[in-house]
Scaffold this motif. Sequence first.
Motif, PDB file in Angstrom:
ATOM      1  N   VAL A  85       0.826  -1.210   0.000  1.00  0.00           N
ATOM      2  CA  VAL A  85       0.000   0.000   0.000  1.00  0.00           C
ATOM      3  C   VAL A  85       0.862   1.263   0.000  1.00  0.00           C
ATOM      4  CG1 VAL A  85      -1.660   1.330   1.372  1.00  0.00           C
ATOM      5  CG2 VAL A  85      -1.990  -1.121   1.040  1.00  0.00           C
ATOM      6  N   ALA A  86       1.920   1.274   0.799  1.00  0.00           N
ATOM      7  CA  ALA A  86       2.815   2.442   0.824  1.00  0.00           C
ATOM      8  C   ALA A  86       3.464   2.671  -0.533  1.00  0.00           C
ATOM      9  CB  ALA A  86       3.885   2.250   1.902  1.00  0.00           C
ATOM     10  N   ALA A  87       3.925   1.593  -1.180  1.00  0.00           N
ATOM     11  CA  ALA A  87       4.538   1.723  -2.504  1.00  0.00           C
ATOM     12  C   ALA A  87       3.522   2.212  -3.529  1.00  0.00           C
ATOM     13  CB  ALA A  87       5.120   0.377  -2.941  1.00  0.00           C
ATOM     14  N   ALA A  88       2.285   1.746  -3.429  1.00  0.00           N
ATOM     15  CA  ALA A  88       1.243   2.168  -4.364  1.00  0.00           C
ATOM     16  C   ALA A  88       0.946   3.663  -4.235  1.00  0.00           C
ATOM     17  CB  ALA A  88      -0.024   1.347  -4.130  1.00  0.00           C
ATOM     18  N   LEU A  89       0.864   4.148  -3.006  1.00  0.00           N
ATOM     19  CA  LEU A  89       0.614   5.579  -2.788  1.00  0.00           C
ATOM     20  C   LEU A  89       1.758   6.420  -3.351  1.00  0.00           C
ATOM     21  CD1 LEU A  89      -0.814   5.432   0.842  1.00  0.00           C
ATOM     22  CD2 LEU A  89      -2.044   6.277  -1.177  1.00  0.00           C
ATOM     23  N   ALA A  90       2.989   5.963  -3.168  1.00  0.00           N
ATOM     24  CA  ALA A  90       4.132   6.695  -3.713  1.00  0.00           C
ATOM     25  C   ALA A  90       4.084   6.724  -5.241  1.00  0.00           C
ATOM     26  CB  ALA A  90       5.430   6.039  -3.246  1.00  0.00           C
ATOM     27  N   LEU A  91       3.671   5.636  -5.855  1.00  0.00           N
ATOM     28  CA  LEU A  91       3.567   5.598  -7.316  1.00  0.00           C
ATOM     29  C   LEU A  91       2.485   6.542  -7.822  1.00  0.00           C
ATOM     30  CD1 LEU A  91       4.549   4.314  -9.939  1.00  0.00           C
ATOM     31  CD2 LEU A  91       2.885   2.473  -9.582  1.00  0.00           C
ATOM     32  N   VAL A  92       1.356   6.615  -7.125  1.00  0.00           N
ATOM     33  CA  VAL A  92       0.299   7.560  -7.497  1.00  0.00           C
ATOM     34  C   VAL A  92       0.815   8.994  -7.419  1.00  0.00           C
ATOM     35  CG1 VAL A  92      -1.925   8.528  -6.806  1.00  0.00           C
ATOM     36  CG2 VAL A  92      -1.620   6.056  -6.891  1.00  0.00           C
ATOM     37  N   ALA A  93       1.559   9.294  -6.354  1.00  0.00           N
ATOM     38  CA  ALA A  93       2.105  10.647  -6.199  1.00  0.00           C
ATOM     39  C   ALA A  93       3.041  11.000  -7.346  1.00  0.00           C
ATOM     40  CB  ALA A  93       2.833  10.751  -4.853  1.00  0.00           C
ATOM     41  N   VAL A  94       3.896  10.061  -7.727  1.00  0.00           N
ATOM     42  CA  VAL A  94       4.829  10.308  -8.831  1.00  0.00           C
ATOM     43  C   VAL A  94       4.073  10.484 -10.140  1.00  0.00           C
ATOM     44  CG1 VAL A  94       6.671   9.281 -10.215  1.00  0.00           C
ATOM     45  CG2 VAL A  94       6.762   9.137  -7.729  1.00  0.00           C
ATOM     46  N   GLY A  95       3.135   9.583 -10.422  1.00  0.00           N
ATOM     47  CA  GLY A  95       2.392   9.648 -11.671  1.00  0.00           C
ATOM     48  C   GLY A  95       1.585  10.921 -11.807  1.00  0.00           C
ATOM     49  N   SER A  96       0.884  11.294 -10.752  1.00  0.00           N
ATOM     50  CA  SER A  96       0.077  12.510 -10.799  1.00  0.00           C
ATOM     51  C   SER A  96       0.959  13.750 -10.843  1.00  0.00           C
ATOM     52  CB  SER A  96      -0.859  12.559  -9.588  1.00  0.00           C
ATOM     53  OG  SER A  96      -1.744  13.649  -9.669  1.00  0.00           O
ATOM     54  N   GLY A  97       2.061  13.736 -10.098  1.00  0.00           N
ATOM     55  CA  GLY A  97       2.948  14.895 -10.076  1.00  0.00           C
ATOM     56  C   GLY A  97       3.590  15.170 -11.413  1.00  0.00           C
ATOM     57  N   LEU A  98       3.965  14.134 -12.140  1.00  0.00           N
ATOM     58  CA  LEU A  98       4.622  14.324 -13.430  1.00  0.00           C
ATOM     59  C   LEU A  98       3.680  14.820 -14.521  1.00  0.00           C
ATOM     60  CD1 LEU A  98       7.060  11.260 -13.597  1.00  0.00           C
ATOM     61  CD2 LEU A  98       7.624  13.674 -13.221  1.00  0.00           C
ATOM     62  N   THR A  99       2.357  14.707 -14.308  1.00  0.00           N
ATOM     63  CA  THR A  99       1.429  15.262 -15.300  1.00  0.00           C
ATOM     64  C   THR A  99       1.547  16.780 -15.380  1.00  0.00           C
ATOM     65  OG1 THR A  99      -0.384  15.415 -13.686  1.00  0.00           O
ATOM     66  CG2 THR A  99      -0.249  13.399 -15.004  1.00  0.00           C
TER      67      THR A  99
END
Length: 436
Positions: A85-99
């Motif tokens: 779950v922690a890794a998934a949240l970090a991936l969402v943050a990266v993906g959304s931030g790079l948009t």
Amino acid sequence: MTTTATRSEPRIHRAWWVAGITMAALVAAAGFRSSTGALLVPLEEEFGWSRATTSGAVSLNLIVYGLTAPFAAALMERFGVRHVVAAALALVAVGSGLTLVMTSPWQLWLLWGFAVGIGTGALALVFGAVVAQRWFVRHRGLVVGIFSAASSTGQLVFLPAIAQLADGPGWRWAAGLVAVFALALVPLVLWLLRDHPADVGTTAYGAAAATSDAVDPVAAPAPRAVPDAGAGTVALRTLRESSSSRTFWILFGTFWICGWSTNGLIGTHFIPAAHDHGMPATTSAGLLALIGVFDIAGTIASGWLTDRVDSRYLLCGYYFFRGLSLLAVPWLLGPHVHPSLFLFILFYGLDWVATVPPTVALCRQHFGAERASVVFGWVFAAHMVGAGVAASFAGWVREWRGDYFGAWLTAGLLCVLAAGACLLIPRVREGVTAAT
């Protein structure tokens, strides 16, 4: 001796703390997922992209989101819920931030489709099903209903704010909000979430009562055991074993239709469809959030009913009345909110994800507690693949016909078909597992 043991127990069972942080992660994931519908029009206006291009990115997001679920469930079994779950949240943050710095459609597809799709897929309702299965025996159906309602709460919390930001400062502020919130949840998950009751020296909530009262003897989770195979192997093996069951394919097909008629159509295209009828985006986003308000009550009630009523009949009723409501939508949309449209929001909201608790219960009854989470992962994958197909289909219908009439009609008829299919699921006696 009994009195001493009772006094040493904490006032609030640890399961409820785990449920609380699970709720927060599910709310956040639902908010991240619901943001795409509010950002379609702003992206098209800034970059000149077509509805087919943006809908395609949403479709990829939904499909990846769904296909991630069974593998995420297997990963949670092997590496632990907390770390996944922690890794998934970090991936969402990266993906959304790079948009914030994207300039091309392929970047939208990569970030929305894969990064955010994989991250939110690991935080899907399968995550809630795993937690409910491990940490709860008593009130398990109700807890699954509460976790399911978290997806609506995510809409309620995030969608109006995202729509306001997209309409005011710009869509980048909305994407930034998603990234910051996802990142902020990571330390909370690492602090509060635990993988299994045995990790903190306790048992699932209500496990002792289930043993003494002979309620659902297969329901009490066994002590934690690490699978002897990789996550991919476990997921694919479970799919192979379950695919010989007629029940599996009925649940798979009906949940495919569930995804088509919710995330794929309403979740992605309600705001653009209302915009076609002259309704401001902030108003339609508010209505979509209102669906989330009513769904909180509807899904929790569905969880309560799942503990008491045959899940097959619940699913039949949910799909049938959802189909009727979708068939009425083309005549309800307009520039203003009329009482008839509000009644649709009320009715549809109560039914939005009410299908989840009885579907989870049927997975457990027919495939056993040990395989239920991964089986539901595959069923949930069908849900999101159906949503992805519907998102593209509705966008194509809009490009071809200039309106969404064909999309509403198709979704309504599919739901009526799903209602009939649910009655073909065989009944299983309490406490008896049968994959048929």
